[in-house]
Design a protein around this motif. Structure first.
Motif, PDB file in Angstrom:
ATOM      1  N   UNK A  54       0.971  -1.203  -0.133  1.00  0.00           N
ATOM      2  CA  UNK A  54      -0.341   0.036   0.062  1.00  0.00           C
ATOM      3  C   UNK A  54       1.178   1.623  -0.237  1.00  0.00           C
ATOM      4  N   UNK A  55       1.774   1.232   0.638  1.00  0.00           N
ATOM      5  CA  UNK A  55       3.038   2.431   0.769  1.00  0.00           C
ATOM      6  C   UNK A  55       3.979   2.983   0.088  1.00  0.00           C
ATOM      7  N   UNK A  56       4.241   1.114  -0.275  1.00  0.00           N
ATOM      8  CA  UNK A  56       5.623   1.434  -1.070  1.00  0.00           C
ATOM      9  C   UNK A  56       5.410   0.773  -2.197  1.00  0.00           C
ATOM     10  N   UNK A  57       5.696  -0.912  -2.881  1.00  0.00           N
ATOM     11  CA  UNK A  57       5.827  -1.238  -3.615  1.00  0.00           C
ATOM     12  C   UNK A  57       5.184  -0.328  -5.209  1.00  0.00           C
ATOM     13  N   UNK A  58       3.566  -0.688  -4.660  1.00  0.00           N
ATOM     14  CA  UNK A  58       2.431  -0.414  -5.304  1.00  0.00           C
ATOM     15  C   UNK A  58       2.477   1.265  -6.021  1.00  0.00           C
ATOM     16  N   UNK A 111       9.005  -9.603   3.286  1.00  0.00           N
ATOM     17  CA  UNK A 111       9.329  -8.758   1.833  1.00  0.00           C
ATOM     18  C   UNK A 111       9.889  -7.732   2.416  1.00  0.00           C
ATOM     19  N   UNK A 112      11.126  -7.476   2.077  1.00  0.00           N
ATOM     20  CA  UNK A 112      11.278  -5.377   2.499  1.00  0.00           C
ATOM     21  C   UNK A 112      11.533  -4.827   1.615  1.00  0.00           C
ATOM     22  N   UNK A 113      11.170  -4.035   1.450  1.00  0.00           N
ATOM     23  CA  UNK A 113      11.170  -2.839  -0.085  1.00  0.00           C
ATOM     24  C   UNK A 113      11.269  -1.433   0.565  1.00  0.00           C
ATOM     25  N   UNK A 114      12.572  -0.921  -0.103  1.00  0.00           N
ATOM     26  CA  UNK A 114      12.492   0.547   0.258  1.00  0.00           C
ATOM     27  C   UNK A 114      11.580   1.773   0.255  1.00  0.00           C
ATOM     28  N   UNK A 115      11.709   3.061   0.847  1.00  0.00           N
ATOM     29  CA  UNK A 115      10.354   3.670   0.567  1.00  0.00           C
ATOM     30  C   UNK A 115      10.267   4.542  -0.620  1.00  0.00           C
ATOM     31  N   UNK A 116      11.230   4.200  -1.198  1.00  0.00           N
ATOM     32  CA  UNK A 116      10.642   4.820  -2.895  1.00  0.00           C
ATOM     33  C   UNK A 116      11.808   3.398  -4.091  1.00  0.00           C
ATOM     34  N   UNK A 117      10.569   2.543  -4.034  1.00  0.00           N
ATOM     35  CA  UNK A 117      11.320   1.772  -5.455  1.00  0.00           C
ATOM     36  C   UNK A 117      11.414   2.066  -6.999  1.00  0.00           C
ATOM     37  N   UNK A 118      11.388   3.033  -6.715  1.00  0.00           N
ATOM     38  CA  UNK A 118      11.646   3.590  -8.343  1.00  0.00           C
ATOM     39  C   UNK A 118      11.670   2.940  -9.877  1.00  0.00           C
ATOM     40  N   UNK A 119      10.537   2.470  -9.605  1.00  0.00           N
ATOM     41  CA  UNK A 119       9.854   1.439 -10.462  1.00  0.00           C
ATOM     42  C   UNK A 119       9.468   2.868 -11.795  1.00  0.00           C
ATOM     43  N   UNK A 120       9.500   2.559 -13.060  1.00  0.00           N
ATOM     44  CA  UNK A 120       9.132   3.108 -14.232  1.00  0.00           C
ATOM     45  C   UNK A 120       8.042   2.640 -14.389  1.00  0.00           C
ATOM     46  N   UNK A 156      -0.040 -12.320 -25.644  1.00  0.00           N
ATOM     47  CA  UNK A 156       0.296 -11.293 -26.591  1.00  0.00           C
ATOM     48  C   UNK A 156       0.463 -10.176 -26.203  1.00  0.00           C
ATOM     49  N   UNK A 157       0.885  -9.929 -24.344  1.00  0.00           N
ATOM     50  CA  UNK A 157       0.914  -9.167 -23.642  1.00  0.00           C
ATOM     51  C   UNK A 157       2.615  -9.529 -22.696  1.00  0.00           C
ATOM     52  N   UNK A 158       3.173  -7.953 -22.851  1.00  0.00           N
ATOM     53  CA  UNK A 158       4.684  -7.974 -22.554  1.00  0.00           C
ATOM     54  C   UNK A 158       4.454  -8.312 -21.283  1.00  0.00           C
ATOM     55  N   UNK A 159       5.432  -9.137 -20.789  1.00  0.00           N
ATOM     56  CA  UNK A 159       5.601  -9.721 -19.681  1.00  0.00           C
ATOM     57  C   UNK A 159       6.791  -8.881 -19.237  1.00  0.00           C
ATOM     58  N   UNK A 160       7.012  -7.592 -18.587  1.00  0.00           N
ATOM     59  CA  UNK A 160       8.207  -7.212 -17.664  1.00  0.00           C
ATOM     60  C   UNK A 160       9.546  -7.430 -16.327  1.00  0.00           C
ATOM     61  N   UNK A 161      10.203  -7.203 -15.685  1.00  0.00           N
ATOM     62  CA  UNK A 161      10.562  -7.757 -14.652  1.00  0.00           C
ATOM     63  C   UNK A 161      11.056  -6.722 -13.967  1.00  0.00           C
ATOM     64  N   UNK A 162      10.622  -6.080 -12.419  1.00  0.00           N
ATOM     65  CA  UNK A 162      11.256  -4.909 -11.653  1.00  0.00           C
ATOM     66  C   UNK A 162      12.166  -5.494 -10.707  1.00  0.00           C
ATOM     67  N   UNK A 163      13.402  -5.049 -10.976  1.00  0.00           N
ATOM     68  CA  UNK A 163      13.829  -5.824  -9.759  1.00  0.00           C
ATOM     69  C   UNK A 163      14.277  -4.311  -9.033  1.00  0.00           C
ATOM     70  N   UNK A 164      14.362  -5.036  -7.347  1.00  0.00           N
ATOM     71  CA  UNK A 164      14.064  -3.555  -6.977  1.00  0.00           C
ATOM     72  C   UNK A 164      14.938  -3.479  -5.571  1.00  0.00           C
ATOM     73  N   UNK A 165      16.224  -2.547  -6.124  1.00  0.00           N
ATOM     74  CA  UNK A 165      17.009  -2.500  -5.531  1.00  0.00           C
ATOM     75  C   UNK A 165      17.547  -2.330  -3.912  1.00  0.00           C
ATOM     76  N   UNK A 166      17.891  -2.787  -2.967  1.00  0.00           N
ATOM     77  CA  UNK A 166      17.938  -2.960  -2.113  1.00  0.00           C
ATOM     78  C   UNK A 166      17.236  -3.315  -0.950  1.00  0.00           C
TER      79      UNK A 166
END
Length: 1121
Positions: A136-140, A156-165, A354-364
């Protein structure tokens, strides 16, 4: 600024069939109440039961998506499911997955050793809560509308700013976490197009998660570059995706070392599959459309109701993988040996490939799968999570421990009560236990679900490297308690001939205990199938005797002891863990945890209040109301208030009761601040006034029961509890009376006026720290300066003795040009009885007569008799002036220190409950700092602040007073501040510290004559005031301050704020006219005025004047005659 958060349309939690869905629905609703789902929680919270026993994560996703679409369609007024409702929806699906051997409620409800002091409601933090917060507050945050799917089988731990484009995003995106190649050997990793372009790709077994079986046919390794991946890489560039967010070519599950190496990045880490997937709205629509096509219809409850045969699908293996860039239709469909799954895959390929499957690898970020390894589980609960986590693990979380020194570092206690001497070694965990020492628990242990009755069996029993759990089970309609005991190193499913039980070989165990294989397994069971999972080890029922913890602990005992217990164990009906799993009563387990949480919460209430700790109990009060435990908490607060034997502790306990009642009103019923003089409460108040706290608290509790039926009554009851608390505060402040010394002086002639004139005061820093009870519980320090306004001392009073035995009270207010007077004559003692109602006519003057003991109230003597014996500001400064004039007129004298403390007494009588800064500021000349220690009796000590030569005139040239045109009501602000202090809100406690330290810094700045530093202290002080009393800055005042900001060193509203006067420290001297022009050009400021002020170095004056001084000579303010 509030942290960003996703506003979910729907949150769904899937659980296994027969998994107590109603209990999980309740858990979701409680999280909505306590604010665990963001500032705007979703209207739809749904616990969804899987239609089949082994549906798999893919089937559970499709079924949950259908349920969400149905509910959204119904809310939209549709009579059939429509995909249109998904276009702008934000949906979160969380899968509980399989059973977990270390927590009866599954991995989602595994409690973490975490406390969240800033949470609005105090509660246990489960893995579900951690993941909800992360999502709710980080990843999405920042993602477009669509569906997020998240497993709950990992930490699962994720930085406060995951940086996903998310710019230009299309299709489906998987979230990955960087991990070591060693860790990846037992998990899944993603192979992306970026890795393909730099090396040859190859595949291992596709990832299987949450219930699906691994493929029966291994994947063929490719030796040539994948051209489709390169094509997707071109598409990715055209869509503007960042280079760190590659397209997925394949998923490698438990791959070889060489396969994993192909997925490694430049730093050697690999992108681990972490069980999180996002589907765009377009992809979601296509996925939902498959639920009507056989055999995928069998994944939903509609298929169950229609008689379709069950099917098992994996989210990653059967749904996500079909969109991988390196996957062909033939390879995908043939990857499963089951015909129905191959048919399902064919449908899914057509709908989604037909849908592209992309990956976001979250540093930290970090990922820790919750395995069935006991040692891994214990380690995950005793080691601090990564720095990216929003949680902080602690040794003791939501627990009461009598002797915390016996808990070694590296141990963990959560939701437990440890009474007596309970020693816990490093590397051991206790959860959901109420046990009593003396106990010694060695390393490598996990104890869970043990009640106080188990303590005797535990005492003297050596525990080391064992898992000891108590379980709630239900056998049809019969609830039972069962205990299980295993070793830290045991494996549930390994064949017995190769495995261990209680960390020893089965052969050694049999020899030690006398148990035979036939006691545990049926003779027809193949030897390779015999394992710990299906061994009937754990007693459930006995024909003649009650069973307890000792009926499994004997399995640890040496052989001589074991022989005594063997016959009883054999006579009991026993079950294996595999047989117990379907019987686990998750609802009962959650109820037991809740009851234990509030039991330790009641201990916390006692500990915090009796120990005078600065911990807030308001979050616990909110939680108790949300979960129906408010009566238990109220009872504990009653007990503390009545037995503490200390007015300060009792007052805080009563304030906490008011908070509980306020929470029960749930924001309805009106404002918390209000009158508290209903006659129904008078008897209880009388006991408190007389010092009989125990009887008062009992009567308050009895009366309270009559006011619990609706919000309006609850709020009024809360007000009366705050009124009761004020009685005890008054008694505490009355301790300052011992510092009031009144001497004798010459009695002025009859008819001669005693006139007192006082300067105004400016509080430069530290205000609110002087307010009871803060001033005597925390300690206070306030810097004040006495000032003349437009060359005059604006506050004063005068009094004279007259022939008639009556009190003539006249109050003047306003300016000399528009002066208003209110006259009142008191001839009977009962005319004074409203002295304690601040808004009653002449209340301050009446209270002054009583506090100076010119009049005794209540008294058997009439007012006439008392006056014959005695005579033969709307602020605290005004009160000091009135009391000084009364003392003098009665032939008495009082020092300035005595007047300061006498005014404290008066304000408690008046029930305004103010502090001491006003009278210190107005009665002591020049610059000074007043201080009070955190103790009773309350004593105010004043230190004059020496300033450099010429600085007083410099300050006069730079200091201006601006009337804002906004009136204020400080009393309501005061009630809020006292309420927040008694609640020990962290922000209030920290601000109290900051107020005192800022006051000391301001005093030092005055000693140095440093105008910029003084201005900085003023600005900081205003921020502190706003923190202490939110809402004290009206919009018009804010605009005024903004307009003045470029021209001043600092500014602050005088007193409590909310309006009134603003004082400013200008950068240039003599800026009155300049500032007037600036404000005149600003819109919406109303009737402001600017006044020159100068430091008063003389102090207040008392003089006896003639019988008929001219009317213009009296000081503006209240006049007692």
């Amino acid at each position: 600024m509030a942290a960003a958060a996703v506003e979910w349309s729907v949150v769904l939690l899937t659980c296994q069939r027969g998994g107590c869905v109603s209990a999980f629905q309740r858990e979701l609703e409680v999280r909505r109440l306590r604010g665990g789902l963001g500032p705007r929680p979703p209207q739809l919270l749904l616990a969804v039961e899987d239609p089949w026993a082994r549906l798999g994560s893919g089937g559970a996703t499709l079924n949950a998506l259908l349920v969400a679409a149905e509910h959204l369609s119904a809310r939209a007024g549709c009579t059939v499911v429509t995909a249109d409702v998904l276009r702008e929806a934000r949906i979160l699906i969380m899968h509980m997955g399989r059973d977990f051997s270390f927590d009866d409620c599954g991995r989602a409800f595994t409690c973490l050793p975490v406390e969240e002091p800033g949470a609005p409601a105090e509660a246990l933090v489960c893995n579900l809560d951690s993941l909800l917060g992360t999502m709710t507050h980080r990843l999405c945050v920042g993602s477009p509308p669509g569906v997020w799917v998240c497993s709950t089988d990992m930490l699962l731990t994720v930085p406060s700013a995951p940086g996903i484009d998310w710019n230009g995003f299309q299709g489906v995106r998987v979230i990955a976490v960087p991990g070591s190649q060693e860790y990846a050997k037992n998990h899944g990793v993603y192979l992306t197009d970026e890795q393909v372009q730099s090396s040859s790709p190859f595949k291992g077994h596709p990832l299987e998660a949450q219930g699906s079986s691994p493929p029966s046919v291994p994947w063929v390794l490719r030796s040539q570059p994948c051209h489709s991946c390169l094509a997707w890489g071109t598409l990715k560039s055209s869509l503007g995706w960042s280079c760190s967010q590659g397209l997925v070519c394949d998923i490698i599950y438990k791959g070889t070392e060489a396969q994993i190496q192909q997925c490694a990045g430049p730093d050697g880490t690999v992108p681990l599959v972490c069980g999180v997937v996002f589907f765009s709205s377009d992809a979601t629509e296509q996925l939902l459309a498959t639920h009507v096509i056989p055999p995928l219809d069998a994944c939903t409850y509609l298929g169950l109701d229609s008689g379709a045969p069950p099917i098992q699908l994996s989210l990653f293996f059967d749904i996500v993988l079909c969109m991988a860039a390196g996957m062909t239709e033939e390879d995908f469909i043939k990857g499963s040996g089951d015909a129905s799954v191959r048919s399902a895959r064919s449908v899914l390929w057509t709908a989604l490939h037909t849908f592209p499957l992309s990956m976001a690898c979250i540093p930290g970020s970090s990922y820790d799968y919750m395995t069935t390894s006991a040692s891994d589980h214990i380690r995950s609960l005793t080691l601090l999570p990564g720095s990216a986590s929003h949680l902080r693990f602690c040794k003791t979380a939501h627990s009461h421990v009598d002797q915390p020194c016996l808990l070694e570092d590296g141990s963990s206690v959560t939701n437990s009560l440890l009474e007596g001497a309970v020693q816990l070694a490093a590397g051991s965990v206790i959860q959901h236990c109420h046990i009593q020492g003396p106990l010694e628990i060695g390393p490598g242990c996990l104890l869970s679900g043990l009640a106080i009755g188990s303590s005797l069996a535990l005492q003297g029993c050596p525990l080391r490297d064992v898992i000891l759990q108590g379980h709630h089970i239900r056998l049809r309609d019969l609830p039972c308690r069962v205990f299980t005991l295993t070793g830290c190193l045991d494996d549930w499913q390994s064949p017995a001939e190769e495995a261990t039980y209680l960390n020893m070989t089965w052969a050694e165990f049999f020899h030690r205990t006398g148990i035979r294989e036939g006691d545990l397994w049926d003779a027809e069971m193949p030897r390779r199938s015999r394992c710990l999972l299906n061994a009937r080890l754990f007693p459930v029922l006995h024909a003649c005797e009650a069973l307890g913890l000792e009926d499994v602990l004997w399995l640890l005992a040496p052989a001589p002891v074991a022989s005594v217990r063997l016959a009883r164990w054999r006579a009991a009906w026993r079950m294996s863990w595999q047989e117990l799993l379907p019987c686990l009563d998750k609802a009962a387990e959650l109820r037991a945890r809740r009851a234990l949480f509030f039991l330790q919460g009641q201990r916390k209430v006692r500990r915090v209040l009796l120990g005078r700790q600065d911990s807030s109990l308001l979050p616990l009060a909110r939680s108790a109301v949300h979960e129906g435990y408010h009566e238990a908490v109220l009872g504990t607060l009653d007990e503390v208030a009545s037995t503490a034997g200390d007015t300060g502790i009792a007052a805080r306990a009563l304030a906490c009761i008011a908070d509980v009642l306020g929470c029960m009103a749930q924001g309805e019923g009106g404002l918390r601040s209000g009158p508290a003089a209903n006659k129904e409460w008078a008897s209880a108040f009388g006991h408190l006034e007389s010092g009989d706290i125990a009887s008062g608290v009992r009567e308050l509790a009895a009366e309270r029961q009559k006011w619990m039926s609706r919000p309006a009554l609850l709020v009024r009851a809360a007000r009366h509890y705050e009124g009761a608390e004020q009685i005890l505060i008054r008694q505490a402040v009355m301790s300052s009376c011992q510092f009031v010394t009144v001497g004798q002086a010459e009695l002025p002639p009859l008819g001669h006026w005693v006139q007192v004139a006082c300067p105004a005061r400016l509080d430069l820093s530290g205000g609110w720290s002087d307010t009871p009870p803060i001033t005597y519980e925390h300690g206070g320090a306030v810097v004040d300066v006495a000032v003349l306004v437009d060359g005059c001392r604006p506050i004063g009073a005068r009094v004279r003795r007259i022939h008639e035995p009556e009190l003539r009270l006249v109050s003047f207010s306003g300016t000399p040009e528009s002066e208003a007077a209110v006259e009142l004559v008191c001839r009977e003692l009962e005319h004074l009885q409203d002295y304690c109602q601040p808004h009653a006519p002449g209340a301050l003057l009446k209270a002054a007569f009583i506090c100076t003991q010119v009049v005794q109230f209540p008294s058997q003597k009439s007012l006439w008799a008392q006056l014959m014996e005695s005579f033969g500001g709307t602020s605290s400064i005004l009160a000091g002036a009135v009391m000084a004039s009364l003392y003098r007129a009665a032939g008495k004298s009082a020092s300035t220190e005595s007047l300061i403390h006498a005014v404290l007494h008066l304000e408690q009588k008046l029930t305004t409950g103010g502090g001491w800064q006003d009278q210190v500021g107005g009665l002591v000349p020049g610059f000074k700092i007043g201080r009070s220690k955190a103790q009773l009796p309350l004593r105010v000590e004043v230190e004059k602040i020496p300033v450099p030569n010429g600085f007083t005139q410099t300050l006069n040239d730079h200091l201006l007073l601006v009337y804002t045109g906004k009136t204020r009501l400080a009393r309501n602000l005061l009630q809020d501040v006292v309420r927040n202090w008694y609640a020990r809100l962290p922000s209030t406690v920290q601000n109290a510290d900051a107020l005192v330290s800022n006051a000391e810094e301001c005093a030092q700045a005055l000693r140095q004559g440093n105008l910029p530093l003084i201005g900085k202290c003023l600005d900081r002080y205003w921020q502190q005031k706003k923190c202490m009393a939110p809402g004290c800055e009206p919009l018009a005042v804010g605009r005024m301050m903004d307009a003045l900001q470029p021209y001043i060193y600092g500014q602050c509203l005088a007193g409590a704020g909310g309006g009134g006067f603003l004082y400013v420290l200008t950068k240039g001297p003599q800026q009155k006219e300049a500032l007037h022009q600036i404000l005149a050009k600003s819109e919406g400021l109303g009737n402001f005025s600017i006044h020159s002020i100068e430091v008063d170095t003389g102090g207040f004056s008392v003089e006896v004047v003639g019988c008929d001084p001219e009317d213009s000579a009296h000081p503006a303010g209240d006049v007692a005659v």
